[in-house]
Scaffold this active site. Structure first.
Site, short mmCIF file in Angstrom:
data_model
loop_
_atom_site.label_atom_id
_atom_site.label_comp_id
_atom_site.label_asym_id
_atom_site.label_seq_id
_atom_site.Cartn_x
_atom_site.Cartn_y
_atom_site.Cartn_z
N ASP A 298 0.86 -1.19 0.00
CA ASP A 298 0.00 0.00 0.00
C ASP A 298 0.90 1.24 0.00
O ASP A 298 2.12 1.16 0.17
CB ASP A 298 -0.99 0.00 1.18
C1 BGC Z 1 -5.05 3.27 0.05
C2 BGC Z 1 -5.26 2.23 -1.01
C3 BGC Z 1 -5.12 2.83 -2.38
C4 BGC Z 1 -3.77 3.49 -2.48
C5 BGC Z 1 -3.51 4.10 -3.84
C6 BGC Z 1 -3.79 4.07 -0.18
O1 BGC Z 1 -3.71 5.16 0.66
O2 BGC Z 1 -5.00 2.64 1.31
O3 BGC Z 1 -6.52 1.63 -0.84
O4 BGC Z 1 -5.30 1.87 -3.36
O5 BGC Z 1 -3.68 4.51 -1.50
O6 BGC Z 1 -4.23 5.26 -4.03
#
Ligand code: BGC
Length: 753
Positions: A298
């Site tokens: 993530d």
């Molecule tokens: C979130 C994810 C997301 C990623 C990309 C993160 O902050 O937890 O769910 O896919 O950002 O935007």
């Protein structure tokens, strides 16, 4: 360093995300058909592995670390162009126009080895056409329709050069304080597994390399939804049995559906951050489930191993992330910055790097990125197709949950004189679409628009009363009460604005924010029937409001076509059929509250002698039961469940039996009902939940019609985990076929050795 953005945050950030140029799927399809790419025989797995071998043999360590890196696409700054040519990035996401993505792919093709980029994006509940938030989609209990919606999203995203979505999110959540509950499939592992598989199939289509397929990403692996206190990014403690039975279940279903990628979560899980967790990432995902795609971290979660207190510094974080099996690092750059030093210092085995890169390349090959797919020329914007809007409307309609309908207030007769449309969510396109979505506001059909179209402008008296859901000013109340007085019925559009759920959208209170409760009090004094339509990203607590209004329709954040779907239900053109995918508490103090809980040694009772017993598991100052149970939802008709029966008194281990019940429509309109199958193991080597969902079916019945609904129950369906072992134990069981998780009386059967 946490650079955050949230697609649900504000209209200005939304616009940043909502790059105005979009949508070119027709051009893509034509280009690919012309190139004949769809007719080319797909490479066999062995051929693909040989191609990967050949590439790996030629790649420098830097190029390998580049493949393991994902950056935010800045729309091709000169530096980025240079970097793409040098193989600095395996993936980019989150920005740029279709033309810029195409140009980036062209540059990647010109790089030394010509390895294509994979463009990612948070296509969470639609791209151009926005569907209800995933929690709302789950309320439809209609995986096939959810699959179709994901198919639409894949087409729309693929058409603008996106090859990978960071969806579906399948974190089981038993805590509505956690804002990200909006993005997932609720509290139940069985429903969530069905939805996870359906979405994966929708995005990925029949074949990943089809022009209109995109790779799905099962996230957030794993346990993220169990964040302590419902506070985002917080710690999770989940015993292995529970982890496997509940939290891992949808991820395994996604694996079974062929999901191409996983995303490792932010949370620490039993002390080990999920983004460096060898148990979940290597043992479970690779050794047990034989997953052969790749894992992306993530956002910044590899660098965050340091503040977790799990890695000493960035270099150590890279070492731990790679060792645990996170193939690609999102946004933070520890792999790139320290990978070479780790290999040179013999702290990272080059074979581990090769394996990580192999799994990334494998998905790029499967997606057809080395062929025509990466090189299509996107065309200019196209709007949602009629089909897409039709799917969005159906799904928004099926996700509506009727929670109250006193004296059959709903549906309103079409001959009604005037309706007052009041409230902060009656005409608010961007809040209506919910978190993680962006669109041009004028493409969203709000309830106000739809009701005006259905009834004519003159019969709709509009008074927003509050500027947004958090507005505390009563200035607009006078106009609202005037509208209510002049109308024959009042439609109150209440809830939460989009930015109050989703990432970092945790709340300590679950009430209707701002002055909404006061608004209900004022408006209800006009003496007209009041219908509340609640749009929210989570279960809210609104007990007092519920007592004051005649009917409540829970609409979640229903997306582009929310308005027409709601108007149809209000006017009786459709009948609400959604059921809650999550328990609604009476008060936040009951949280966590979920239907598949344990019995305890002192279960509380609502009636009988035990109801008076102080020393049972309950509260002194609130009920222990939910406001609305999991699986609950009313209809404009009534359904009667009778004649629950099992085909045999028992089954042997490895055997099966059928459970059936008669369901009759005893009301006056035809409608869908979602019939639910639950079981309980009465005794065992571990205490088991008081009920567990084992099946469901959406059936359609005409007035007076009765149907025998039959489920096959295999002994294996009763299995649970003891560590890694999945066991089914002989013993006594109860079984229900019921309209929700709190209704019905059980039948019995036994499982014999
Ligand atoms: C979130 C994810 C997301 C990623 C990309 C993160 O902050 O937890 O769910 O896919 O950002 O935007």
């Amino acid at each position: 360093m946490v650079k955050h953005r949230n697609r649900g945050m504000s209209s200005s950030t939304r616009r940043f995300w909502n790059v105005p140029v979009r949508r070119g799927q027709a051009a893509l399809l034509i280009a690919m058909l012309a190139a004949g790419s769809l007719g080319i025989r797909a490479a066999t797995p062995a051929e693909t592995e040989r191609k990967i071998d050949a590439l790996l043999a030629r790649m420098t360590l830097e190029e390998k670390l580049g493949q393991m890196s994902q950056g935010v696409f800045d729309g091709l700054a000169d530096k980025t162009k240079q970097e793409i040519r040098q193989g600095r990035w395996g993936s980019l996401y989150g920005g740029g126009t279709p033309a810029q993505r195409a140009e980036a792919q062209r540059l990647a093709k010109e790089s030394r080895l010509g390895i294509p980029l994979i463009f990612g994006e948070d296509v969470i509940h639609g791209y151009t056409t926005i569907f209800p938030i995933p929690l709302g989609q789950t309320a439809s209990w209609d995986p096939e329709l959810v699959r179709q919606a994901a198919r639409v999203a894949a087409r729309e995203a693929a058409g603008v050069g996106i090859q990978w979505t960071f969806s579906p999110m399948m974190d089981i959540a038993r805590d509505p304080r956690w804002g990200r509950i909006a993005e997932g499939f609720g509290e139940d592992p069985y429903v969530a597994s069905q939805m996870a598989a359906a979405m994966v199939r929708g995005y990925q289509g029949d074949s990943l390399d089809a022009a209109d397929s995109i790779a799905a990403c099962a996230k957030h692996y794993v346990g993220y939804g169990a964040a302590e206190g419902g506070r985002d990014y917080n710690t999770t403690w989940i015993p292995e049995d529970l982890l496997r039975d509940v939290y891992l279940a949808p991820f395994q279903a996604a694996r079974d559906a062929g999901v191409a990628t996983y995303m490792s979560a932010f949370n620490d899980l039993n002390g080990v951050p999920a983004s460096a967790n060898e148990f979940t990432l290597r043992q479970v995902l690779r050794d047990e489930w034989k997953f052969d795609g790749f894992v992306v971290s993530d956002y910044n979660s590899i660098a965050e191993l340091v503040p977790h207190g799990y890695a000493a510094d960035a270099r150590n974080a890279a070492q731990k992330g790679i060792a645990a099996g996170v193939n690609m690092e999102m946004v933070s750059t520890t792999y790139w910055d320290h990978g070479k030093a780790l290999v040179d210092g013999k702290q990272l085995d080059p074979k581990v790097v090769d394996q990580a890169v192999r799994e990334i390349l494998r998905i790029k090959f499967r997606l057809g990125l080395f062929d025509a797919k990466a090189q299509f020329t996107p065309s200019t914007a196209t709007a949602s197709t009629a089909d897409a809007l039709g799917t969005a409307k159906r799904l928004a309609g099926e996700s509506l949950v009727l929670l109250k309908n006193q004296n059959r207030t709903l549906p309103l007769a079409k001959s009604i004189g005037k309706v007052a449309v009041i409230g902060p969510l009656a005409d608010n396109p961007l809040d209506q679409i919910g978190t993680w979505a962006s669109t041009e506001p004028n493409t969203v059909r709000t309830p106000l628009l739809a009701l005006r179209q259905a009834l004519g402008e003159n019969r709709v008296l509009f008074a927003p009363a509050l500027k947004n859901s958090r507005d505390t000013s009563h200035d607009g109340f006078v106009a609202a009460v005037t509208a209510a007085r002049g109308a024959d019925a009042v439609l109150l559009f209440l809830g939460e604005e989009a930015s109050m759920s989703g990432e970092a959208g945790s709340r300590a209170y679950l009430d209707l924010p701002g002055a909404q409760e006061a608004l209900v009090n004022e408006v209800s004094q006009a003496g007209k029937p009041v219908i509340a339509v609640v749009m929210a990203g989570r279960p809210l607590t609104f007990h007092n409001v519920a007592e004051k209004v005649s009917a409540i329709l829970y609409a979640w954040h229903p997306g582009t076509m929310g308005g027409p779907a709601i108007a149809d239900a209000i006017l009786g053109d459709t009948v609400p059929s959604g059921k809650l995918p999550v328990t609604f508490p009476r008060t936040v103090g009951q949280v966590p509250i979920y239907y598949n809980h344990m019995s305890t040694g002192r279960p509380a009772a609502e009636s009988g002698p035990e109801a008076e017993n102080r020393f049972t598991s309950k509260y002194l100052d609130a009920s222990y039961t939910p406001e609305y149970p999991f699986g609950y939802g009313l209809s404009y008709t009534q359904f009667e469940y009778t004649n629950l029966r099992v085909s045999a008194l028992g089954m042997a281990l490895g055997g099966s039996l059928t459970v059936s019940a008669d369901v009759a429509n005893t009301g006056k309109v035809e409608a869908d009902e979602i019939v639910q199958l639950y079981t309980r193991q009465m005794t065992g080597s571990l205490a088991r939940p008081v009920r567990e969902l084992k099946g469901f079916r959406r059936i359609h019945l005409k007035p007076g019609e009765k149907q025998s609904v039959e489920f096959t129950l295999k002994s294996g369906d009763l299995a649970f985990h003891k560590g890694v072992h999945l066991v089914t134990e002989p013993g006594r069981f109860q079984v229900w076929i019921a309209p929700d998780s709190a209704a019905g009386a059980p039948a019995q059967f036994v499982v014999t050795p």
